[in-house]
Motif scaffolding. Sequence first.
Motif, PDB file in Angstrom:
ATOM      1  N   UNK A 137       5.030  16.531  -2.644  1.00 27.71           N
ATOM      2  CA  UNK A 137       3.941  16.565  -1.651  1.00 27.71           C
ATOM      3  C   UNK A 137       2.798  15.599  -1.986  1.00 27.71           C
ATOM      4  N   UNK A 138       2.422  15.521  -3.269  1.00 31.56           N
ATOM      5  CA  UNK A 138       1.325  14.620  -3.653  1.00 31.56           C
ATOM      6  C   UNK A 138       1.717  13.170  -3.412  1.00 31.56           C
ATOM      7  N   UNK A 139       2.945  12.803  -3.774  1.00 29.77           N
ATOM      8  CA  UNK A 139       3.417  11.433  -3.565  1.00 29.77           C
ATOM      9  C   UNK A 139       3.479  11.103  -2.075  1.00 29.77           C
ATOM     10  N   UNK A 140       3.961  12.040  -1.278  1.00 30.79           N
ATOM     11  CA  UNK A 140       4.041  11.813   0.169  1.00 30.79           C
ATOM     12  C   UNK A 140       2.655  11.594   0.772  1.00 30.79           C
ATOM     13  N   UNK A 141       1.690  12.394   0.336  1.00 25.91           N
ATOM     14  CA  UNK A 141       0.327  12.243   0.860  1.00 25.91           C
ATOM     15  C   UNK A 141      -0.264  10.889   0.443  1.00 25.91           C
ATOM     16  N   UNK A 142      -0.035  10.491  -0.802  1.00 26.81           N
ATOM     17  CA  UNK A 142      -0.546   9.198  -1.261  1.00 26.81           C
ATOM     18  C   UNK A 142       0.072   8.056  -0.459  1.00 26.81           C
ATOM     19  N   UNK A 143       1.379   8.159  -0.188  1.00 23.05           N
ATOM     20  CA  UNK A 143       2.039   7.116   0.613  1.00 23.05           C
ATOM     21  C   UNK A 143       1.468   7.070   2.020  1.00 23.05           C
ATOM     22  N   UNK A 144       1.253   8.241   2.595  1.00 22.16           N
ATOM     23  CA  UNK A 144       0.691   8.283   3.945  1.00 22.16           C
ATOM     24  C   UNK A 144      -0.730   7.720   3.971  1.00 22.16           C
ATOM     25  N   UNK A 146      -1.965   5.430   1.953  1.00 19.62           N
ATOM     26  CA  UNK A 146      -1.879   3.974   1.810  1.00 19.62           C
ATOM     27  C   UNK A 146      -1.495   3.315   3.137  1.00 19.62           C
ATOM     28  N   UNK A 147      -0.541   3.909   3.857  1.00 20.04           N
ATOM     29  CA  UNK A 147      -0.123   3.360   5.150  1.00 20.04           C
ATOM     30  C   UNK A 147      -1.272   3.409   6.163  1.00 20.04           C
ATOM     31  N   UNK A 148      -1.989   4.525   6.183  1.00 20.16           N
ATOM     32  CA  UNK A 148      -3.105   4.652   7.123  1.00 20.16           C
ATOM     33  C   UNK A 148      -4.232   3.676   6.790  1.00 20.16           C
ATOM     34  N   UNK A 149      -4.520   3.514   5.492  1.00 16.53           N
ATOM     35  CA  UNK A 149      -5.543   2.552   5.081  1.00 16.53           C
ATOM     36  C   UNK A 149      -5.157   1.136   5.507  1.00 16.53           C
TER      37      UNK A 149
END
Length: 267
Positions: A137-144, A146-149
């Motif tokens: 979950x933490x990795x998925x949130x970080x990836x999301x 980064x994509x949003x940024x």
Amino acid sequence: MPKDDVLMKSIIALLVLSAALVACSSKESTEVARDSGVATRQEEAGKQRYLAYEHAIAADLDESDLKPVYEKVIATCNNDNQIDCTVLDASITSGRFLSAKLRLRAKPEGIRKLTALVSAGGKVSSQSTHVEDLAKPVTDVKTRLAMLENYRTKLLELQRRPNNDIDSLIKIAEKLAAVQSDLERARGESAHLLARVNLEILTISLSSRASRSFWSPIAESLHDFPANLSSGVSTAIVGVAYVLPWLFVLLIGFVLIRLAWRKFRRQ
């Protein structure tokens, strides 16, 4: 002889070159193995960073000690700023026996401190720890995030172009608002997950049932005697109310059977 010397020198050169290649190959293998071990340890360390711990402890205390221990745990949680403790839930009941329940969130050292307080106050009857791996979950949130940024950065670049018309600017503004909303939601989710990793949960159950004095059950029975007596009398009255109609029916049936029997005997 010159030919033999040349041949001997060639053989020696080949042997030296072979030894050098073997040494280099061995060194590369060692470095690969070492790098693989380091990568594995780093991967394991990364997984350990995202573990959420939840502890539970149950203790039995004397009736006179339960409330002081309960209040001491709450006071320690509220007053010790170093353990970053928060009381999530707290309740105490006084029925047939005293009992209390606490749910706390604190740093690992705070959890150990609070557990030690409970253990010192009474006899621990059970203790458990549950671990949840939040790496994915933490990795998925970080990836999301980064994509949003990245998406927001591109939208801002589009917004700065001098040849944009009004319709384009409106659409870009709408997209930016949506992206900003998604970013705030993802940041909140990330903060929640990291709080679960950095802070641990402790559930404390306190009871005085097994540590009651010899006279406690007797005193409780005497205290409950009037209520139990009135309850018994009311139950008896209800029973009589149910039985009376059936007695009436049985009486009528008995009279009818007796009349029929007498008539049969006369015949």
